[in-house]
Design an enzyme around this catalytic site. Structure first.
Site, PDB file in Angstrom:
ATOM      1  N   LYS A 123       0.942  -1.100  -0.141  1.00 47.38           N
ATOM      2  CA  LYS A 123       0.005   0.101   0.111  1.00 47.38           C
ATOM      3  C   LYS A 123       0.935   1.283  -0.098  1.00 47.38           C
ATOM      4  CE  LYS A 123      -3.567  -0.140   2.566  1.00 47.38           C
ATOM      5  NZ  LYS A 123      -4.297  -0.298   4.003  1.00 47.38           N
TER       6      LYS A 123
ATOM      7  N   LYS B 160      -7.403  -5.918  -2.762  1.00 46.70           N
ATOM      8  CA  LYS B 160      -8.431  -5.272  -2.017  1.00 46.70           C
ATOM      9  C   LYS B 160      -9.039  -4.135  -2.576  1.00 46.70           C
ATOM     10  CE  LYS B 160      -6.751  -4.143   2.247  1.00 46.70           C
ATOM     11  NZ  LYS B 160      -5.522  -3.852   3.492  1.00 46.70           N
TER      12      LYS B 160
HETATM   13  O1  LIG Z   1      -5.036  -2.199   6.038  1.00 46.71           O
HETATM   14  C1  LIG Z   1      -4.825  -1.767   7.026  1.00 46.71           C
HETATM   15  C2  LIG Z   1      -4.160  -0.397   7.034  1.00 46.71           C
HETATM   16  O2  LIG Z   1      -3.014  -0.162   6.417  1.00 46.71           O
HETATM   17  C3  LIG Z   1      -4.274   0.257   8.427  1.00 46.71           C
HETATM   18  O3  LIG Z   1      -3.489   1.610   8.414  1.00 46.71           O
HETATM   19  P1  LIG Z   1      -3.491   2.315   9.836  1.00 46.71           P
HETATM   20  O4  LIG Z   1      -3.271   1.510  10.875  1.00 46.71           O
HETATM   21  O5  LIG Z   1      -2.550   3.495   9.663  1.00 46.71           O
HETATM   22  O6  LIG Z   1      -5.047   2.907   9.786  1.00 46.71           O
END
Ligand SMILES: O=C[C@H](O)COP(=O)(O)O
Length: 232
Positions: free
Chosen positions: A28, A86
């Site tokens: 991501k 996703k």
């Molecule tokens: O898929 C999970 C997310 O990347 C969570 O990111 P975060 O903990 O910064 O909200």
């Protein structure tokens, strides 16, 4: 047992979390939004280099709920060889059309995971549609990362209902959204399949670099191996 999903931005970070031990490596780009995507070519390179280890997921990015936009994006990301693609379900647009449009891809073996946003009050009725269309999982996350964790965005009753509905329909169930140490024990009690993290693995700021000590501490807590010092 609940597993740990760690969102990473690069091959180096993927290797870092694989070494420590996580259950899903999630590719991501947090600088591009809640579900910001890495370029397809980069995802393909990382998947090729990882070659073994836990399953890898990747997001298609913060794209509008238009079947003509989402389907090609999913096909492109699936072509990298990731284990899970996703798809963020953002407010507005044609959710039903997107779900129906992706169903043939599920039929061809693409493992689809829907990401609903707890801070956008999603209707849980969609989970049935996702299951019918062949999605393999559904996650609850937060879209606005400035407003606290998933547990601030959603009531305990809503979270319990999400886990129950998702797992009851045979889907993998993930919970994420600015989760921090105090969120872990209450969410483990709901028995989701995964808890997902980015910000907590970077010392708080999700666009910062991954911090191995933070990854270890979160991993220990998710596995229930925390010492009282770590858990404090
Ligand atoms: O898929 C999970 C997310 O990347 C969570 O990111 P975060 O903990 O910064 O909200």
């Amino acid at each position: 047992m609940t597993g740990m999903l760690a969102s990473v931005v690069s091959l180096a970070e993927a290797l870092q979390v694989r070494e420590i031990g996580v259950d899903i490596i999630d590719l991501k780009n947090p600088a591009q939004g809640a579900l910001g995507a890495l370029p397809v070519a980069e995802v393909g390179r990382i998947v090729g280099c990882l070659n073994s280890g836990p399953p890898v997921s990747a997001t298609i990015g913060d794209v509008p709920m238009d079947p003509d936009v989402v389907k090609p994006a999913v096909e492109a990301m699936a072509s990298t060889g990731v284990d899970y693609v996703k798809i963020g379900f953002f407010p507005g647009g044609d959710w039903g059309g997107v779900i129906r449009g992706l169903s043939p891809l599920a039929g061809r073996g693409v493992r689809l995971v829907a990401v609903l946003f707890g801070d956008e009050s999603p209707e849980l009725d969609w989970i049935k549609e996702l299951a019918t269309a062949g999605f393999v999982g559904a996650m609850l996350d937060t879209r606005d990362k400035s407003k606290g964790s998933l547990r601030q965005a959603c009531s305990d009753d809503f979270l319990r209902a999400f886990v129950s509905e998702t797992r009851g329909r045979g889907l993998l169930c993930g919970l994420a959204g600015s989760l921090r140490v105090p969120d872990i024990a209450p969410l483990l009690a709901l028995k989701p399949d995964y808890l997902g993290f980015r910000g907590a693995l970077c010392g708080g700021e999700r666009t910062d670099a991954l911090d191995s000590e933070s990854v270890r501490a979160i991993s220990n807590l998710v596995r229930g191996e925390a010492s009282s010092r770590t858990a404090a």
